[in-house]
Write a protein that holds these residues in place. Structure first.
Motif, PDB file in Angstrom:
ATOM      1  N   PRO A   1      15.257  -3.111 -10.181  1.00 50.93           N
ATOM      2  CA  PRO A   1      15.530  -4.317  -9.705  1.00 50.93           C
ATOM      3  C   PRO A   1      15.256  -5.595 -10.375  1.00 50.93           C
ATOM      4  N   HIS A   2      15.969  -6.659  -9.862  1.00 53.17           N
ATOM      5  CA  HIS A   2      15.803  -7.807 -10.432  1.00 53.17           C
ATOM      6  C   HIS A   2      14.264  -8.147 -10.407  1.00 53.17           C
ATOM      7  N   PRO A   3      13.702  -8.911 -11.553  1.00 49.78           N
ATOM      8  CA  PRO A   3      14.305  -9.649 -12.644  1.00 49.78           C
ATOM      9  C   PRO A   3      14.823  -8.998 -13.799  1.00 49.78           C
ATOM     10  N   CYS A   4      14.738  -7.480 -13.975  1.00 53.06           N
ATOM     11  CA  CYS A   4      15.141  -6.848 -14.822  1.00 53.06           C
ATOM     12  C   CYS A   4      16.629  -6.782 -15.088  1.00 53.06           C
ATOM     13  N   GLY A   5      17.325  -7.219 -16.423  1.00 56.88           N
ATOM     14  CA  GLY A   5      18.461  -7.304 -16.599  1.00 56.88           C
ATOM     15  C   GLY A   5      19.270  -5.952 -16.713  1.00 56.88           C
TER      16      GLY A   5
ATOM     17  N   PRO B   1       9.272  -7.970 -17.191  1.00 56.20           N
ATOM     18  CA  PRO B   1      10.717  -7.432 -17.100  1.00 56.20           C
ATOM     19  C   PRO B   1      11.374  -6.886 -18.492  1.00 56.20           C
ATOM     20  N   PHE B   2      12.252  -6.062 -18.524  1.00 50.90           N
ATOM     21  CA  PHE B   2      12.993  -5.955 -19.735  1.00 50.90           C
ATOM     22  C   PHE B   2      14.440  -5.556 -19.217  1.00 50.90           C
ATOM     23  N   SER B   3      15.457  -5.463 -20.508  1.00 49.31           N
ATOM     24  CA  SER B   3      16.509  -5.438 -20.207  1.00 49.31           C
ATOM     25  C   SER B   3      17.257  -4.210 -20.603  1.00 49.31           C
ATOM     26  N   VAL B   4      18.454  -3.501 -20.056  1.00 50.19           N
ATOM     27  CA  VAL B   4      19.023  -2.425 -20.441  1.00 50.19           C
ATOM     28  C   VAL B   4      20.520  -3.017 -20.687  1.00 50.19           C
TER      29      VAL B   4
ATOM     30  N   PHE C   1      26.612   4.932 -12.612  1.00 54.03           N
ATOM     31  CA  PHE C   1      25.635   4.673 -13.628  1.00 54.03           C
ATOM     32  C   PHE C   1      25.034   3.468 -12.988  1.00 54.03           C
ATOM     33  N   CYS C   2      25.777   2.258 -12.650  1.00 57.85           N
ATOM     34  CA  CYS C   2      25.099   1.020 -12.544  1.00 57.85           C
ATOM     35  C   CYS C   2      24.398   1.009 -11.228  1.00 57.85           C
ATOM     36  N   ALA C   3      24.912   1.892 -10.061  1.00 57.66           N
ATOM     37  CA  ALA C   3      24.021   2.092  -9.052  1.00 57.66           C
ATOM     38  C   ALA C   3      22.553   2.513  -9.234  1.00 57.66           C
ATOM     39  N   ARG C   4      23.005   3.735  -9.903  1.00 56.76           N
ATOM     40  CA  ARG C   4      21.509   4.498 -10.463  1.00 56.76           C
ATOM     41  C   ARG C   4      20.711   3.510 -11.144  1.00 56.76           C
ATOM     42  N   LEU C   5      20.920   2.729 -12.038  1.00 55.49           N
ATOM     43  CA  LEU C   5      20.278   1.914 -12.897  1.00 55.49           C
ATOM     44  C   LEU C   5      19.494   0.644 -12.196  1.00 55.49           C
TER      45      LEU C   5
END
Length: 382
Positions: free
Chosen positions: A98-102, A68-71, A89-93
């Motif tokens: 999905p988790h575990p991406c932060g 996973p990676f973070s944005v 923006f948050c909904a689209r991202l």
């Protein structure tokens, strides 16, 4: 982690520049006050069309790589989006990652209203707030466009988060830029009092041609002595928060590993996406000069995939650049801890990045203190 060459294809962090403007005018900001004016050519905010392209690229990359990676929503000031656009923006991202991406946001905190916090809670967005310590330290440099200090607004924004049981766990930490003329014990106490579980501290930006504020010469240790004082406060605190920089360095002194760029010899895959969709290098490279954060080839989320970019020779060169090339660094006993510092801080007009960090003397001063503390704490055979 230190990776083989093929590891250059792995993405660790994406800084998503959703806004190119800021509601504050901090006098030390590398985006607006270090000679690079590229922000003027960017749209004020990222469009929904660019966001959709970003989300597709992120989802495709996550499907390709195992980790996973973070944005990080970044700017400028990302909360200039307003609550409604921030929600889109948050909904689209979150749909793309999905988790575990932060998903995180780095904000100056002045716009942390309840409607904004509702959005961050809904999409589990971690919050980091920039604040430099007590009011008189913070307001010296972190001012608005009318020249007025921002402390009271930033403090109110943090309190809006910590007052809510649903939002408090999202406050990952606060980030302070060091004023070497301030009292580190006073700054430590003020940052801890904010109630965040973690603190991070950064030196003022500079290089061999433009010395950082408060540093009188390359060989002086104003920042090292300030950090030593901050370390003393941290180690004497019976209930300390995490301090990322000091924790990383202490782990490295004891033979462990760091978890973030800037110290140690861990390499990271970091990309910046500008509001118009252009893909750039770590934007801290602006400190070295206008355009230093740009790849020679112009990539965009509208036309290029992250996999294509991460596999390119240009990205490989940028990735390798994290390791210092200066001869003095190669024989330095502290290289495994210092790591050569931030790449931008190595710059000079005559030698490019082929220098130690301008904070070399400061780093070595602090590392020597840590080594003495570690040696004193370890048991010795009779």
């Amino acid at each position: 982690m230190t990776r083989p060459e093929s590891g250059a294809r792995q993405l660790d962090t994406v800084l998503l520049k959703v806004a190119s403007r800021c509601n504050l005018d901090c006098s030390y900001c590398y985006v607006y006050h270090m000679g690079d004016t590229a922000w003027r050519d960017q749209p004020k905010q990222m469009s929904d069309a660019i966001l959709d392209a970003v989300a597709r690229c992120l989802a495709d990359q996550y499907a390709l790589q195992s980790a996973p990676f973070s944005v990080v929503l970044h700017g400028g000031e990302p909360l200039l989006l307003g609550a409604a656009k921030l929600e889109r923006f948050c909904a689209r991202l979150r749909d793309a990652l999905p988790h575990p991406c932060g998903i995180h946001i780095q904000t100056n905190g002045a716009l942390l209203s309840d409607p904004v916090i509702d959005v961050l809670v809904r999409y589990d967005v971690g919050i980091s707030v920039s604040i430099d310590g007590p009011q008189r330290v913070h307001d010296r440099f972190r001012i608005d466009h009318r020249g007025k200090g921002s402390y009271s607004r930033v403090r109110a924004g943090i309190e809006n988060v910590t007052a809510r049981a649903d939002a408090r766990p999202l406050l990952a930490g606060v980030l302070a830029v060091i004023d070497p003329e301030s009292d580190p014990a006073e700054v430590y106490a003020a940052l801890k009092a904010l109630g965040a579980p973690g603190l991070d501290i950064l030196p003022r930006d500079g290089n061999w041609d433009t010395l950082p504020f408060g540093k009188s010469a390359p060989g002086t240790t104003e920042y090292g002595r300030w950090l030593e004082g901050f370390l003393d406060s941290y180690l004497s605190d019976p209930e300390p928060p995490r301090v990322r920089l000091l924790d990383d360095m202490l782990r490295l002194v004891l033979g462990g590993r760091s978890i973030k760029e800037g110290v140690g010899t861990t390499d990271y895959g970091i990309l910046v996406i500008e509001p118009d969709g252009t893909v750039d290098k770590n934007d801290t490279l602006k400190v070295a000069g206008a355009g230093e954060d740009r790849f020679g080839e112009r990539w965009s989320v509208l036309t290029d995939s992250f996999d294509q970019i991460l596999g390119s020779p240009a990205f490989a060169d940028y990735y390798r650049q994290q390791r210092p090339s200066a001869a003095a660094c190669q024989v330095c006993p502290d290289l495994g801890i210092c790591g050569g510092g931030m790449v931008a801080h190595r710059w000079s007009e005559t030698r490019g990045y082929d220098n130690p960090t301008i904070f070399c003397a400061d780093q070595r001063h602090l590392i020597a203190k840590m080594r003495r503390l570690a040696e004193a704490a370890l048991p010795h055979a009779d």
